[in-house]
Design a protein around this motif. Structure first.
Motif, mmCIF file in Angstrom:
data_model
loop_
_atom_site.group_PDB
_atom_site.id
_atom_site.type_symbol
_atom_site.label_atom_id
_atom_site.label_comp_id
_atom_site.label_asym_id
_atom_site.label_seq_id
_atom_site.Cartn_x
_atom_site.Cartn_y
_atom_site.Cartn_z
ATOM 1 N N ASP A 71 0.766 -1.138 0.107
ATOM 2 C CA ASP A 71 -0.057 -0.054 -0.159
ATOM 3 C C ASP A 71 0.804 1.146 0.034
ATOM 4 O O ASP A 71 0.259 2.442 -0.415
ATOM 5 N N GLN A 72 2.014 0.910 0.450
ATOM 6 C CA GLN A 72 2.936 2.204 0.613
ATOM 7 C C GLN A 72 3.770 2.474 -0.908
ATOM 8 O O GLN A 72 4.810 3.333 -0.901
ATOM 9 N N GLY A 73 3.412 1.760 -1.641
ATOM 10 C CA GLY A 73 4.267 1.961 -3.253
ATOM 11 C C GLY A 73 5.371 1.242 -3.358
ATOM 12 O O GLY A 73 6.160 1.328 -4.097
ATOM 13 N N TYR A 74 5.152 -0.070 -2.608
ATOM 14 C CA TYR A 74 6.257 -1.100 -2.908
ATOM 15 C C TYR A 74 5.669 -2.219 -3.642
ATOM 16 O O TYR A 74 4.661 -2.253 -3.983
ATOM 17 N N LYS A 75 6.537 -2.960 -4.520
ATOM 18 C CA LYS A 75 6.360 -4.077 -5.216
ATOM 19 C C LYS A 75 7.093 -5.272 -4.709
ATOM 20 O O LYS A 75 8.275 -5.040 -3.769
ATOM 21 N N LEU A 76 6.258 -6.386 -4.850
ATOM 22 C CA LEU A 76 6.893 -7.699 -4.353
ATOM 23 C C LEU A 76 7.802 -8.136 -4.920
ATOM 24 O O LEU A 76 7.844 -8.509 -6.196
ATOM 25 N N ALA A 77 9.046 -8.109 -4.472
ATOM 26 C CA ALA A 77 10.194 -8.428 -5.385
ATOM 27 C C ALA A 77 10.585 -10.010 -5.069
ATOM 28 O O ALA A 77 11.331 -10.680 -5.888
ATOM 29 N N GLN A 78 10.557 -10.695 -4.023
ATOM 30 C CA GLN A 78 10.622 -11.879 -3.866
ATOM 31 C C GLN A 78 9.545 -12.620 -2.789
ATOM 32 O O GLN A 78 9.160 -11.904 -1.840
#
Length: 196
Positions: free
Chosen positions: A106-113
């Motif tokens: 929700d804070q503008g992150y992406k799931l990298a792993q």
């Protein structure tokens, strides 16, 4: 060394105490996703997240609480760990783990792993589930990446298939290619902010 160990060693290389016997992508079934979505709207969710928040702030003041929260603080990494205890069930512990991932996204992150490793230690089996979140990328106009609060690592650990603890860490970059990290205290407030 037994026959099975010998065959595994030949096929996969020698296994040591730190190598994963099983390493797989971590995903949730439709049933698990539905259960999590339903849980987010329950009083139990609000109560558990509030208890973790209270435990975190009490620990910051050196006061113990029934929610066992441990602070993880250094110059470039900040976070906390939560010990599995009677306040949890295996199901809601997993939900809290997924909740922190969602709050990070929700804070503008992406799931990298997203992975699960099962390690065969000498006297026990350790299962580590991990969500690893990274900021979304580089600002094309400046060429500088907004690191937000740094990379966020969320791990849930089980020993002999019994939940043990989970931790959340924000690790910041010290590099001119990245903006200065926002304060961890701000991330904490966002993580504990109730669902709308």
């Amino acid at each position: 060394m037994g026959f099975f160990d010998n065959v595994v060693g030949k096929l996969f290389g020698k296994q040591n105490g730190k190598s994963a016997f099983i390493h797989e992508v971590l995903s949730r079934s439709e049933r698990e996703i539905s259960a999590y979505e339903a849980w987010k709207n329950t009083p139990e969710c609000s109560t558990i997240i509030a208890d973790i928040e209270r435990g975190y702030y009490l620990k910051k003041q050196g006061i113990a609480s029934s929610m066992e929260v441990h602070l993880l603080e250094s110059q470039y990494s900040n976070g906390f760990a939560i010990t599995f205890n009677q306040e949890f069930t295996p199901e809601n512990f997993q939900h809290v783990f997924d909740y922190f991932k969602e709050k990070g996204l929700d804070q503008g992150y992406k799931l990298a792993q997203a992975d699960r490793r099962i390690l065969d230690k000498d006297t026990y089996e350790e299962t580590i589930e991990k969500w690893y979140l990274k900021p979304n990328g580089v600002d094309d106009s400046t060429g500088i990446a907004d690191q937000k609060y740094g990379n966020i690592l969320i791990e849930k650990v089980a020993i002999d298939r019994k939940e043990n603890y989970m931790k959340l860490m924000a690790n910041i970059y010290q590099d001119r290619q990245y903006t200065e990290a926002k304060p961890f205290t701000e991330l904490i407030e966002l993580l504990f902010k109730p669902e709308k």
